[in-house]
Design a protein around this motif. Structure first.
Motif, PDB file in Angstrom:
ATOM      1  N   SER A  78       0.798  -1.226   0.000  1.00 20.97           N
ATOM      2  CA  SER A  78       0.000   0.000   0.000  1.00 20.97           C
ATOM      3  C   SER A  78       0.833   1.281   0.000  1.00 20.97           C
ATOM      4  O   SER A  78       0.270   2.379   0.093  1.00 20.97           O
ATOM      5  CB  SER A  78      -0.957  -0.018   1.205  1.00 20.97           C
ATOM      6  OG  SER A  78      -0.267  -0.430   2.370  1.00 20.97           O
ATOM      7  N   HIS A  79       2.155   1.136  -0.143  1.00 23.13           N
ATOM      8  CA  HIS A  79       3.010   2.345  -0.248  1.00 23.13           C
ATOM      9  C   HIS A  79       4.379   1.939  -0.788  1.00 23.13           C
ATOM     10  O   HIS A  79       5.182   1.328  -0.088  1.00 23.13           O
ATOM     11  CB  HIS A  79       3.148   3.016   1.127  1.00 23.13           C
ATOM     12  CG  HIS A  79       3.923   4.294   1.098  1.00 23.13           C
ATOM     13  ND1 HIS A  79       3.362   5.519   1.389  1.00 23.13           N
ATOM     14  CD2 HIS A  79       5.222   4.561   0.806  1.00 23.13           C
ATOM     15  CE1 HIS A  79       4.272   6.468   1.291  1.00 23.13           C
ATOM     16  NE2 HIS A  79       5.420   5.908   0.940  1.00 23.13           N
ATOM     17  N   VAL A  80       4.642   2.304  -2.040  1.00 22.76           N
ATOM     18  CA  VAL A  80       5.931   1.943  -2.650  1.00 22.76           C
ATOM     19  C   VAL A  80       6.237   2.928  -3.777  1.00 22.76           C
ATOM     20  O   VAL A  80       5.318   3.474  -4.402  1.00 22.76           O
ATOM     21  CB  VAL A  80       5.908   0.469  -3.136  1.00 22.76           C
ATOM     22  CG1 VAL A  80       4.833   0.230  -4.188  1.00 22.76           C
ATOM     23  CG2 VAL A  80       7.269   0.000  -3.636  1.00 22.76           C
ATOM     24  N   HIS A  81       7.535   3.159  -4.027  1.00 23.16           N
ATOM     25  CA  HIS A  81       7.975   4.110  -5.058  1.00 23.16           C
ATOM     26  C   HIS A  81       8.678   3.315  -6.161  1.00 23.16           C
ATOM     27  O   HIS A  81       9.812   2.861  -5.955  1.00 23.16           O
ATOM     28  CB  HIS A  81       8.966   5.115  -4.473  1.00 23.16           C
ATOM     29  CG  HIS A  81       8.435   5.908  -3.319  1.00 23.16           C
ATOM     30  ND1 HIS A  81       8.148   7.245  -3.410  1.00 23.16           N
ATOM     31  CD2 HIS A  81       8.150   5.565  -2.031  1.00 23.16           C
ATOM     32  CE1 HIS A  81       7.706   7.701  -2.236  1.00 23.16           C
ATOM     33  NE2 HIS A  81       7.708   6.693  -1.381  1.00 23.16           N
ATOM     34  N   TYR A  82       8.035   3.159  -7.331  1.00 22.42           N
ATOM     35  CA  TYR A  82       8.695   2.317  -8.345  1.00 22.42           C
ATOM     36  C   TYR A  82      10.008   2.898  -8.856  1.00 22.42           C
ATOM     37  O   TYR A  82      10.960   2.149  -9.107  1.00 22.42           O
ATOM     38  CB  TYR A  82       7.710   1.922  -9.460  1.00 22.42           C
ATOM     39  CG  TYR A  82       7.710   2.736 -10.736  1.00 22.42           C
ATOM     40  CD1 TYR A  82       8.647   2.507 -11.744  1.00 22.42           C
ATOM     41  CD2 TYR A  82       6.735   3.704 -10.964  1.00 22.42           C
ATOM     42  CE1 TYR A  82       8.618   3.241 -12.932  1.00 22.42           C
ATOM     43  CE2 TYR A  82       6.707   4.435 -12.131  1.00 22.42           C
ATOM     44  CZ  TYR A  82       7.651   4.204 -13.106  1.00 22.42           C
ATOM     45  OH  TYR A  82       7.636   4.932 -14.267  1.00 22.42           O
ATOM     46  N   THR A 233       0.401  10.184   0.189  1.00 25.25           N
ATOM     47  CA  THR A 233       1.455  11.131   0.550  1.00 25.25           C
ATOM     48  C   THR A 233       2.187  10.595   1.775  1.00 25.25           C
ATOM     49  O   THR A 233       2.009   9.426   2.154  1.00 25.25           O
ATOM     50  CB  THR A 233       0.857  12.542   0.777  1.00 25.25           C
ATOM     51  OG1 THR A 233       1.916  13.478   0.987  1.00 25.25           O
ATOM     52  CG2 THR A 233      -0.089  12.590   1.960  1.00 25.25           C
ATOM     53  N   HIS A 234       3.039  11.434   2.368  1.00 25.17           N
ATOM     54  CA  HIS A 234       3.786  11.044   3.567  1.00 25.17           C
ATOM     55  C   HIS A 234       3.355  11.925   4.735  1.00 25.17           C
ATOM     56  O   HIS A 234       2.995  13.087   4.553  1.00 25.17           O
ATOM     57  CB  HIS A 234       5.288  11.204   3.332  1.00 25.17           C
ATOM     58  CG  HIS A 234       5.812  10.330   2.235  1.00 25.17           C
ATOM     59  ND1 HIS A 234       5.814  10.720   0.917  1.00 25.17           N
ATOM     60  CD2 HIS A 234       6.338   9.075   2.254  1.00 25.17           C
ATOM     61  CE1 HIS A 234       6.318   9.745   0.172  1.00 25.17           C
ATOM     62  NE2 HIS A 234       6.655   8.739   0.966  1.00 25.17           N
ATOM     63  N   LEU A 235       3.455  11.365   5.940  1.00 27.11           N
ATOM     64  CA  LEU A 235       2.999  12.072   7.139  1.00 27.11           C
ATOM     65  C   LEU A 235       3.852  11.659   8.331  1.00 27.11           C
ATOM     66  O   LEU A 235       4.004  10.460   8.595  1.00 27.11           O
ATOM     67  CB  LEU A 235       1.530  11.690   7.407  1.00 27.11           C
ATOM     68  CG  LEU A 235       0.926  12.123   8.742  1.00 27.11           C
ATOM     69  CD1 LEU A 235       0.760  13.633   8.793  1.00 27.11           C
ATOM     70  CD2 LEU A 235      -0.438  11.432   8.955  1.00 27.11           C
ATOM     71  N   GLY A 272       1.570   7.570   4.350  1.00 29.48           N
ATOM     72  CA  GLY A 272       2.738   6.761   4.667  1.00 29.48           C
ATOM     73  C   GLY A 272       3.353   7.193   5.979  1.00 29.48           C
ATOM     74  O   GLY A 272       3.546   8.388   6.222  1.00 29.48           O
ATOM     75  N   HIS A 273       3.622   6.223   6.846  1.00 29.97           N
ATOM     76  CA  HIS A 273       4.381   6.362   8.107  1.00 29.97           C
ATOM     77  C   HIS A 273       3.526   6.745   9.314  1.00 29.97           C
ATOM     78  O   HIS A 273       3.160   5.860  10.076  1.00 29.97           O
ATOM     79  CB  HIS A 273       5.598   7.278   7.920  1.00 29.97           C
ATOM     80  CG  HIS A 273       6.417   6.852   6.749  1.00 29.97           C
ATOM     81  ND1 HIS A 273       7.086   5.654   6.726  1.00 29.97           N
ATOM     82  CD2 HIS A 273       6.619   7.408   5.513  1.00 29.97           C
ATOM     83  CE1 HIS A 273       7.683   5.495   5.552  1.00 29.97           C
ATOM     84  NE2 HIS A 273       7.414   6.542   4.796  1.00 29.97           N
ATOM     85  N   GLY A 274       3.273   8.019   9.566  1.00 27.93           N
ATOM     86  CA  GLY A 274       2.461   8.367  10.745  1.00 27.93           C
ATOM     87  C   GLY A 274       3.048   7.818  12.036  1.00 27.93           C
ATOM     88  O   GLY A 274       2.337   7.292  12.893  1.00 27.93           O
ATOM     89  N   SER A 323       5.940  -1.733   1.909  1.00 30.82           N
ATOM     90  CA  SER A 323       7.407  -1.825   1.791  1.00 30.82           C
ATOM     91  C   SER A 323       8.102  -0.466   1.769  1.00 30.82           C
ATOM     92  O   SER A 323       9.236  -0.344   2.201  1.00 30.82           O
ATOM     93  CB  SER A 323       7.779  -2.583   0.515  1.00 30.82           C
ATOM     94  OG  SER A 323       7.606  -1.756  -0.630  1.00 30.82           O
ATOM     95  N   ASP A 324       7.475   0.554   1.171  1.00 28.34           N
ATOM     96  CA  ASP A 324       8.125   1.845   0.959  1.00 28.34           C
ATOM     97  C   ASP A 324       9.516   1.734   0.335  1.00 28.34           C
ATOM     98  O   ASP A 324      10.414   2.520   0.658  1.00 28.34           O
ATOM     99  CB  ASP A 324       8.185   2.662   2.266  1.00 28.34           C
ATOM    100  CG  ASP A 324       8.596   4.108   2.032  1.00 28.34           C
ATOM    101  OD1 ASP A 324       8.283   4.656   0.955  1.00 28.34           O
ATOM    102  OD2 ASP A 324       9.248   4.688   2.923  1.00 28.34           O
ATOM    103  N   VAL A 325       9.718   0.752  -0.533  1.00 34.56           N
ATOM    104  CA  VAL A 325      10.967   0.759  -1.324  1.00 34.56           C
ATOM    105  C   VAL A 325      11.006   2.052  -2.112  1.00 34.56           C
ATOM    106  O   VAL A 325       9.977   2.538  -2.571  1.00 34.56           O
ATOM    107  CB  VAL A 325      10.963  -0.470  -2.278  1.00 34.56           C
ATOM    108  CG1 VAL A 325      11.937  -0.292  -3.436  1.00 34.56           C
ATOM    109  CG2 VAL A 325      11.258  -1.744  -1.486  1.00 34.56           C
TER     110      VAL A 325
HETATM  111 ZN    ZN Z   1       7.316   6.690   0.693  1.00 33.98          ZN
END
Ligand code: ZN
Ligand code: GUN
Length: 436
Positions: A78-82, A233-235, A272-274, A323-325
């Motif tokens: 649910s959160h990854v950067h290709y 987004t990121h938080l 993402g994160h929180g 994963s947030d790769v």
């Molecule tokens: Zn991210």
């Protein structure tokens, strides 16, 4: 198209639950039938076989695909950067320096169509090899990077979420859009891709520090105009980042308050994160039923902090593991579950392996409002599933054979497993990956 019958050990979570350790469906010997990319039946093999006549049996049995391993729903990242796949494992920095040092130079390459297309294909193949069949994906600021990704996903008929990064300040000039171009390009991409086949669009302001108030306001306008799009987004990932946000938006009560001000906190918003949230932020996330995405390997790798999973869960906030790769160090959601387990150990808490798996399947789908389509093996949903191999390598085979319960076996798989345990991956009913 004719139906395909799969037979094997099967596990999934049929419904949303706060207690996945109790609320799962397990078939020691199950049958999963797919037709035209959809799941049509899931049942016990003996029940299925008993209902067949002699004649039907002789016709059906030879065509059944037998799986030695465990069938589970395709996992959801649910959160990854290709674009960051190629810079995974970059040394020695925390978030803000890591972005400037490694991330931005890499993302600049995605202005080129051919480059973005090749990386998209490779990324999708890697996802499938790791047992992931759906992901919520950040592209880059270049619309070309989104087109390339969705074109590649379409060729597999994969359910994928993606969006163009919106970023109009505090980044290199070659990665900057403007409030206006970010808006028009995003609108155009939504019109082109959202609900095109299995594609879904995510409005993607990178994070509060790289968008001007004007850009965030425009992102909010799009979120309102297209209410069933996603927002990603990121938080509240890193303490220096949080201080920076407070200095950039002194009028807002906290980090989430920035997104709230611009209409970006709603269902289908994935933050993402929180990690370092304050009580007011929990209340708003709970009220709006927006999702928080726990990214274990990333949080450890760039030293962001220990995600208080059970606090977030206790607040009834939708949550999932991802994963947030490339800040994350593995595309394997099993590896990310294992690191999640250790992050909770450091907080004197235990994450049950069934709960960890839930957070990458049905729990992720529930967080994304997609559980009528993916994340489980219920008849009527899309046929994305994975075969896991408990004997993938000698150490794992020995350990899982010692296990006294199914949960213990699953726990060993989660702690020791990675892409080696993925034997086959099916997307829309078709096998898209076979190990070896
Ligand atoms: Zn991210
Ligand atoms: N915050 C803003 N951009 C990023 C990114 O690319 N990765 C992570 N982990 N955090 C971010």
């Amino acid at each position: 198209m004719k139906q395909t019958i799969h037979r094997g050990e099967i596990l999934h979570f049929p419904a949303a639950t706060s207690d996945p350790a109790q609320n799962h469906q397990y078939l020691k010997d199950g049958i999963l039938i797919t037709e035209n990319g959809m799941i049509t039946q899931l049942l016990d093999a003996q029940i299925f076989l008993n209902h067949l006549s002699e004649e039907e049996r002789s016709c059906v049995l030879p065509g059944i695909i037998r799986h030695e391993g465990l069938l589970i729903p395709g996992m959801i990242d649910s959160h990854v950067h290709y674009p960051q796949m190629e810079m995974i494992a970059s040394y020695g920095t925390q978030l803000l320096e890591w972005l400037n040092e490694y991330t931005f130079p890499t993302e600049a390459k995605f202005c080129r169509n051919d480059y973005a297309a090749a990386q998209s294909r490779q990324f999708l193949q890697q996802l499938f090899a790791h047992g992931t069949t759906t992901a919520s994906v950040f592209a880059t600021v270049h619309p070309e990077s989104v087109n390339a990704f969705f074109n590649a996903a379409e060729s597999y008929q994969a359910r994928m979420i993606c969006g163009k990064v919106m970023m109009d300040r505090n980044c290199p000039d070659n990665l900057k859009d403007t409030a206006e171009t970010g808006f028009t390009e995003t609108r155009q991409l939504i019109e082109q891709w959202h609900h095109q086949g299995r594609a879904l669009y995510a409005i993607t302001p990178r994070f509060a520090p790289t968008s001007t108030p004007e850009q965030l306001a425009k992102a909010g306008q799009l979120a309102e105009k297209y209410p069933d799009t996603f927002i990603q987004t990121h938080l509240s990932e890193n303490v220096n980042e949080i201080e920076w946000v407070k200095s950039l938006f002194p009028e807002c009560p906290d980090y989430l308050g920035v997104y709230e001000k611009y209409g970006l906190v709603r269902e289908r918003a994935l933050f993402g994160h929180g990690i370092h949230l304050e009580p007011r932020e929990y209340q708003v996330l709970q009220r709006e039923q927006a999702g928080v995405i726990f990214c274990p390997t990333s949080n450890l790798f760039i030293g962001s902090g220990l995600f208080p999973y059970f606090d977030v869960k206790a607040q009834n906030i939708p949550v999932a593991i991802a994963s947030d790769v490339g800040a994350g160090t593995s595309l394997s959601l099993l590896t990310n579950q294992a690191e999640a387990y250790k992050i909770l150990q450091l907080q004197q808490q235990n994450l049950n392996p069934l709960e960890a798996l839930y957070l990458c399947t049905q729990g992720a789908a529930v967080t994304m409002r997609l559980s009528d389509k993916i994340g489980n093996l219920n008849p009527g949903t899309e046929a994305d599933f994975v075969e896991l191999d408990f004997s993938a390598f000698p150490l794992l085979e020995q350990r899982t054979k010692q296990a006294r319960t199914f949960a213990e076996k699953l726990f060993a798989l989660m702690i020791l497993g990675d892409d080696r345990v993925i034997r086959r991956t099916y997307v829309h009913g078709q096998c898209v990956y076979t190990r070896g």
